[in-house]
Design a protein around this motif. Structure first.
Motif: not given
Length: 192
Positions: A22-27, A32-34, A126-127, A150-151
């Motif tokens: 499961t991925v997360y990035h604030p932007g 469109q980083v993913f 990145y998380q 969300r984070s």
């Protein structure tokens, strides 16, 4: 008379170990980083492959569309422990400019660690919540990506993993006690 194939003669299909990420990035919504990840679909990979994550599409299997990400950020490599019948994985930091946090372990450039089975991994903004579901096959494994809204650090149930032996009296996880309670292992911690 043609020979008939029976179910007893058919090969048994082995289950595959699956890496749920499961991925997360604030932007993630506007940057469109993913964009290079295929969400919610399982992808089958050979256990002889070293799977690389980063921004260079010629060198990496999974691409992040972000100049802040190294050309090769980190790798995931399957292996089999001597005393195990399932695949294990090691995570290696391949970035010279960014440390990689795997749970509470900080990996510098070329440092590696065995994947603990479930953890939050981070670098920069990145998380990743990474969870391994064991399978029988030693030849192949799967990855499956999901996008967190969300984070992951704010998600309470992701912050502290629930131990598998939570009902066991030999569990080494801390137990919350009221200040008026005392330990039952023979030592009294109350200040009298």
């Amino acid at each position: 008379m043609p020979a008939m194939t029976s179910f007893e003669d058919a090969d048994t299909e082995e289950t595959l170990t699956c890496f749920h990420v499961t991925v997360y990035h604030p932007g993630q919504d506007h940057n469109q980083v993913f964009e290079g990840l295929n969400f919610c679909k399982r992808e089958k990979l050979s256990s002889t492959e070293v799977v690389r994550f980063g921004r260079n599409p010629k060198l990496c299997h999974y691409i992040f569309q972000d100049k802040q990400v190294s050309r090769i950020q980190f790798s995931l490599q399957p292996f089999k422990d001597f005393n195990s019948s399932v695949l294990s994985f090691e995570i290696k930091n391949l970035s010279k400019k960014t440390s990689l946090l795997v749970g509470n372990i900080e990996l510098g450039y070329l440092n590696k660690t065995e994947f603990p089975g479930r953890c939050i991994m981070r670098f920069g903004d990145y998380q990743f919540l990474m969870e391994k579901e064991d399978g029988e096959s030693l030849e192949y494994f799967e990855t499956r990506f999901m996008l967190a809204p969300r984070s992951l650090l704010e998600e309470r149930h992701f912050g502290n993993p629930v131990p598998e032996n939570r009902g066991s009296p030999s569990s080494s996880w801390p137990i919350e006690m009221d200040e008026n309670e005392y330990r039952t292992d023979g030592e009294d911690d109350r200040n009298i």
